[in-house]
Scaffold this active site. Structure first.
Site, PDB file in Angstrom:
ATOM      1  N   TYR A   1      14.707 -44.647  40.477  1.00 14.72           N
ATOM      2  CA  TYR A   1      14.204 -44.574  39.101  1.00 14.72           C
ATOM      3  C   TYR A   1      12.698 -44.428  39.259  1.00 14.72           C
ATOM      4  O   TYR A   1      11.953 -45.401  39.328  1.00 14.72           O
ATOM      5  CB  TYR A   1      14.579 -45.831  38.320  1.00 14.72           C
ATOM      6  CG  TYR A   1      14.052 -45.854  36.891  1.00 14.72           C
ATOM      7  CD1 TYR A   1      14.130 -44.731  36.083  1.00 14.72           C
ATOM      8  CD2 TYR A   1      13.481 -47.006  36.364  1.00 14.72           C
ATOM      9  CE1 TYR A   1      13.650 -44.751  34.792  1.00 14.72           C
ATOM     10  CE2 TYR A   1      12.999 -47.035  35.066  1.00 14.72           C
ATOM     11  CZ  TYR A   1      13.085 -45.908  34.287  1.00 14.72           C
ATOM     12  OH  TYR A   1      12.608 -45.929  32.988  1.00 14.72           O
TER      13      TYR A   1
ATOM     14  N   ASP B   1      17.224 -40.913  38.288  1.00 13.70           N
ATOM     15  CA  ASP B   1      16.260 -40.399  37.313  1.00 13.70           C
ATOM     16  C   ASP B   1      14.975 -40.122  38.082  1.00 13.70           C
ATOM     17  O   ASP B   1      14.253 -41.047  38.443  1.00 13.70           O
ATOM     18  CB  ASP B   1      16.034 -41.427  36.202  1.00 13.70           C
ATOM     19  CG  ASP B   1      15.080 -40.928  35.125  1.00 13.70           C
ATOM     20  OD1 ASP B   1      14.379 -39.917  35.366  1.00 13.70           O
ATOM     21  OD2 ASP B   1      15.009 -41.555  34.057  1.00 13.70           O
TER      22      ASP B   1
END
Length: 328
Positions: free
Chosen positions: A171, A210
């Site tokens: 992330y 992500d």
């Protein structure tokens, strides 16, 4: 949507939250919405998960890896998270922005994934990365070697080593509103570029999660308006991503990486993130931030890489899925 088969899940969904960053609040029961047929080369506009979730069977002998920014696991679980997981039934599930403060005790996840690893941030209900696997890893790491600030790294990266490859879930640091944390993003990128190449010298790498970058103007709506003004689409961020994909011209021994979905879908403008604000989902105003970047020598083993575009509403991101032939 793919034809229904045995691996499907019926569900009732709650209305998606209007908040992107606030802690989840109790949600009222809401009506479910059947997935709507979308025009060619566009994505569905549903704002809750479909009533029935079903996918085509996996390629025989392939390993299926799914990655999803859940925008808070607790909130996503109230909006149909488990129904997606049941239908997808991945061998490895990478979760980002989990916002958990402790490793969750979830009997259903424990039964499906014997090997569960959680990277948790120091700040409460913030960031968070997890990799849940049916396959036992040889080793697990939650650090980014060389990065000077452990608090920035914590909750943002997990690396699982398997016999034939590494899976890295991230992330990635966001450059922030008005690019106020762009320097922190540059710091992360500097060390991550070195790290992924070090791993690749040992074994091929599958990097997913992500990634918080739109690599090219095809990977976001309103590219010109956002260029060098909005986090995720600046010269510094896109250049770093491009350097990972492309070998250094001065070093003939440096291997390359491939953005798999883009290679398989060179002309499509499909996105993985649609803000809950401004009716972005209905307008098709999104960003492709979630993806798979793999060592080029693994590409011939890739059997499928897709954005699960209809899986929206439990989070403001859609999951992405990869199938790769052979074992991990």
């Amino acid at each position: 949507m793919a034809p229904k088969h045995a691996s499907s899940s019926k569900r009732k969904a709650s209305r998606a939250s209007d908040s992107e960053s606030e802690a989840p609040k109790p949600t009222k029961k809401a009506k479910t919405a059947p997935a709507k047929a979308a025009p060619a080369n566009s994505q569905p506009t549903n704002k809750v998960l479909p009533e029935t979730i079903a996918f085509a069977p996996r390629t025989p002998g392939a390993v299926r890896i799914a990655a999803w920014n859940v925008c808070g696991l607790a909130a996503a679980q109230k909006k149909g998270f488990r129904h997606y997981v049941e239908a997808e039934d991945p061998d490895v599930l990478v979760l980002t922005e989990t916002k958990v403060n402790n490793a969750p005790v979830d009997p259903a996840l424990a039964a499906r994934f014997p090997y569960r690893h959680w990277a948790i941030a120091d700040k409460k209900t913030y960031a968070g990365t997890a990799i849940l696997s049916k396959h036992e890893p040889l080793s697990v790491s939650n650090t980014l070697p060389g990065h000077p600030d452990a608090s920035v790294v914590k909750g943002r990266i997990l690396t699982l080593e398997f016999e034939h490859c590494y899976i890295v879930g991230t992330y990635v640091v966001n450059a922030g509103t008005d690019l106020k944390t762009l320097d922190a993003k540059k710091e992360w990128n500097t060390h991550f570029e070195a790290y992924i190449r070090e791993l690749d010298e040992k074994k091929p790498v599958i990097w997913t999660g992500d990634l918080n970058v739109a690599p090219t103007e095809m990977d976001l709506a309103n590219a010109k308006r956002n260029w060098n003004k909005t986090a995720g689409y600046t010269e510094a961020e896109t250049s770093s991503f491009a350097r990972i994909l492309n070998a250094d011209a001065e070093d003939a021994g440096t291997r390359t990486f491939v953005d798999v979905w883009r290679q398989l879908h060179p002309e499509e403008r499909h996105y993985t993130y649609f803000s809950y604000r401004f009716n972005c989902r209905a307008k098709g105003l999104g960003w492709r931030l979630d993806m798979y970047v793999v060592s080029s020598r693994l590409v011939e083993r890739v059997k499928m890489c897709e954005i699960r575009s209809e899986i929206y509403g439990a989070s403001d991101h859609c999951p992405v899925v990869l199938e790769i032939a052979g074992g991990l």
